[in-house]
Design a protein around this motif. Structure first.
Motif, PDB file in Angstrom:
ATOM      1  N   TRP A 169     -11.455  -2.234  -4.159  1.00  0.00           N
ATOM      2  CA  TRP A 169     -11.551  -3.442  -3.337  1.00  0.00           C
ATOM      3  C   TRP A 169     -12.799  -3.380  -2.451  1.00  0.00           C
ATOM      4  O   TRP A 169     -13.569  -4.336  -2.363  1.00  0.00           O
ATOM      5  CB  TRP A 169     -10.293  -3.568  -2.490  1.00  0.00           C
ATOM      6  N   ARG A 217       0.000   4.374  -0.127  1.00  0.00           N
ATOM      7  CA  ARG A 217      -0.627   5.581   0.405  1.00  0.00           C
ATOM      8  C   ARG A 217       0.100   6.036   1.674  1.00  0.00           C
ATOM      9  O   ARG A 217       1.042   5.395   2.136  1.00  0.00           O
ATOM     10  CB  ARG A 217      -2.101   5.317   0.724  1.00  0.00           C
ATOM     11  N   TYR A 238      -7.712   0.704  -3.223  1.00  0.00           N
ATOM     12  CA  TYR A 238      -8.482   0.406  -2.009  1.00  0.00           C
ATOM     13  C   TYR A 238      -9.976   0.631  -2.224  1.00  0.00           C
ATOM     14  O   TYR A 238     -10.803  -0.180  -1.804  1.00  0.00           O
ATOM     15  CB  TYR A 238      -7.979   1.270  -0.854  1.00  0.00           C
ATOM     16  N   SER A 239     -10.330   1.722  -2.910  1.00  0.00           N
ATOM     17  CA  SER A 239     -11.748   2.010  -3.132  1.00  0.00           C
ATOM     18  C   SER A 239     -12.398   0.934  -3.996  1.00  0.00           C
ATOM     19  O   SER A 239     -13.554   0.561  -3.780  1.00  0.00           O
ATOM     20  CB  SER A 239     -11.924   3.387  -3.783  1.00  0.00           C
ATOM     21  N   TYR A 261      -0.616  -0.774  -4.792  1.00  0.00           N
ATOM     22  CA  TYR A 261      -1.931  -0.150  -4.981  1.00  0.00           C
ATOM     23  C   TYR A 261      -1.992   1.130  -4.164  1.00  0.00           C
ATOM     24  O   TYR A 261      -1.208   1.334  -3.231  1.00  0.00           O
ATOM     25  CB  TYR A 261      -3.066  -1.101  -4.571  1.00  0.00           C
ATOM     26  N   CYS A 262      -2.931   2.002  -4.542  1.00  0.00           N
ATOM     27  CA  CYS A 262      -3.187   3.179  -3.713  1.00  0.00           C
ATOM     28  C   CYS A 262      -4.692   3.375  -3.586  1.00  0.00           C
ATOM     29  O   CYS A 262      -5.418   2.393  -3.412  1.00  0.00           O
ATOM     30  CB  CYS A 262      -2.448   4.420  -4.211  1.00  0.00           C
ATOM     31  N   ARG A 263      -5.181   4.601  -3.687  1.00  0.00           N
ATOM     32  CA  ARG A 263      -6.572   4.843  -3.309  1.00  0.00           C
ATOM     33  C   ARG A 263      -7.589   4.380  -4.335  1.00  0.00           C
ATOM     34  O   ARG A 263      -8.638   3.852  -3.983  1.00  0.00           O
ATOM     35  CB  ARG A 263      -6.784   6.332  -3.019  1.00  0.00           C
ATOM     36  N   HIS A 266      -7.082  -0.976   4.938  1.00  0.00           N
ATOM     37  CA  HIS A 266      -6.185  -1.428   3.879  1.00  0.00           C
ATOM     38  C   HIS A 266      -6.549  -2.841   3.451  1.00  0.00           C
ATOM     39  O   HIS A 266      -7.365  -3.514   4.098  1.00  0.00           O
ATOM     40  CB  HIS A 266      -4.728  -1.374   4.341  1.00  0.00           C
ATOM     41  N   LEU A 267      -5.953  -3.299   2.368  1.00  0.00           N
ATOM     42  CA  LEU A 267      -6.212  -4.641   1.868  1.00  0.00           C
ATOM     43  C   LEU A 267      -5.573  -5.677   2.790  1.00  0.00           C
ATOM     44  O   LEU A 267      -4.540  -5.403   3.411  1.00  0.00           O
ATOM     45  CB  LEU A 267      -5.650  -4.806   0.450  1.00  0.00           C
ATOM     46  N   ASN A 302       2.474  -1.382   4.469  1.00  0.00           N
ATOM     47  CA  ASN A 302       2.476   0.024   4.081  1.00  0.00           C
ATOM     48  C   ASN A 302       3.895   0.541   3.872  1.00  0.00           C
ATOM     49  O   ASN A 302       4.704   0.567   4.791  1.00  0.00           O
ATOM     50  CB  ASN A 302       1.767   0.852   5.157  1.00  0.00           C
ATOM     51  N   TYR A 308      -3.488   4.359   5.486  1.00  0.00           N
ATOM     52  CA  TYR A 308      -3.318   2.919   5.698  1.00  0.00           C
ATOM     53  C   TYR A 308      -3.959   2.492   7.019  1.00  0.00           C
ATOM     54  O   TYR A 308      -4.622   1.456   7.095  1.00  0.00           O
ATOM     55  CB  TYR A 308      -1.831   2.578   5.692  1.00  0.00           C
ATOM     56  N   ASP A 313       0.872  -1.175   0.000  1.00  0.00           N
ATOM     57  CA  ASP A 313       0.000   0.000   0.000  1.00  0.00           C
ATOM     58  C   ASP A 313       0.907   1.223   0.000  1.00  0.00           C
ATOM     59  O   ASP A 313       1.643   1.460   0.961  1.00  0.00           O
ATOM     60  CB  ASP A 313      -0.875  -0.024   1.261  1.00  0.00           C
TER      61      ASP A 313
END
Length: 207
Positions: free
Chosen positions: A202, A134, A199-200, A169-171, A143-144, A149, A139, A132
């Motif tokens: 997911w 971000r 993340y969004s 990945y990020c946002r 997070h996933l 992070n 985070y 991640d």
């Protein structure tokens, strides 16, 4: 106020968002508070231009500032700017997919970009590193699974094993941090892929 009376203001906002550099800066600020220097570094926009764009965004109440010692930190305003940006982002992705589908009959999937189902399989299989990129603050909020992070600004300080795939990945799908992270790691000959939905995406798929 009726919808007709808000049209001039809507036009002003739309005009402000009709600039790629400003959208990039808003994207970066959606990930947390940042200084002009950090925004310039992460966006690739010269410091002077970054400052000018931020001042324009501040005048339209899209961003606000606070002073920390000698530094001025920028963040998104408390109004619905994040919701506006997310709506714009969703429509951009939808519009691009629709346009491509009309021309080719298929939805585009870029090389090295993973879908939700593909990432699920890779997580289940193991043997990879999910990162991640971000900020630490984002985070901590969520997070996933299995993700570690490493903020984008800290990637250069880490070494990655050659025998493992790194997935970043990020946002969201238009988040530049993961795109920049892929380019950075590829330049270091790291086997890297990008989870494009972020993340969004997911969360939206209720994984």
């Amino acid at each position: 106020m009726s919808s007709l009376e808000t049209i001039p203001r809507m036009s002003e906002v739309a005009n402000m968002l009709g600039n790629e550099s400003r959208l990039i800066l808003l994207q970066l600020l959606s990930e947390g508070e940042k200084s002009v220097e950090i925004l310039s570094e992460q966006s690739g926009i010269p410091v002077a231009n970054t400052s000018q764009h931020l001042q324009a965004l501040k005048k339209t109440n899209m961003v606000t500032t606070r002073r920390e010692g000698k530094r001025i930190l920028y963040r998104l305003e408390s109004g619905p700017i994040k919701e506006l940006f997310l709506a714009l982002e969703k429509f951009a992705v939808f519009s691009k997919a629709q346009g491509h589908a009309l021309l080719t009959g298929i939805t585009p999937i870029s090389k090295n970009n993973l879908t939700v189902s593909e990432l699920q399989k890779k997580i289940k299989k193991g043997g990879n590193i999910l990162i991640d990129v971000r900020s630490k603050e984002e985070y901590k909020k969520g997070h996933l699974p299995e993700a570690v992070n490493i903020p984008y600004s800290e990637l250069t300080t880490h070494k990655f094993p050659k025998n493992k795939e790194v997935i970043v990945y990020c946002r969201g799908p238009l988040c530049l941090l993961s795109v920049n992270a892929v380019n950075l790691l590829k330049s270091r000959e790291v086997n890297v892929s990008r989870f494009a939905p972020g993340y969004s995406g997911w969360i939206a798929n209720e994984v």
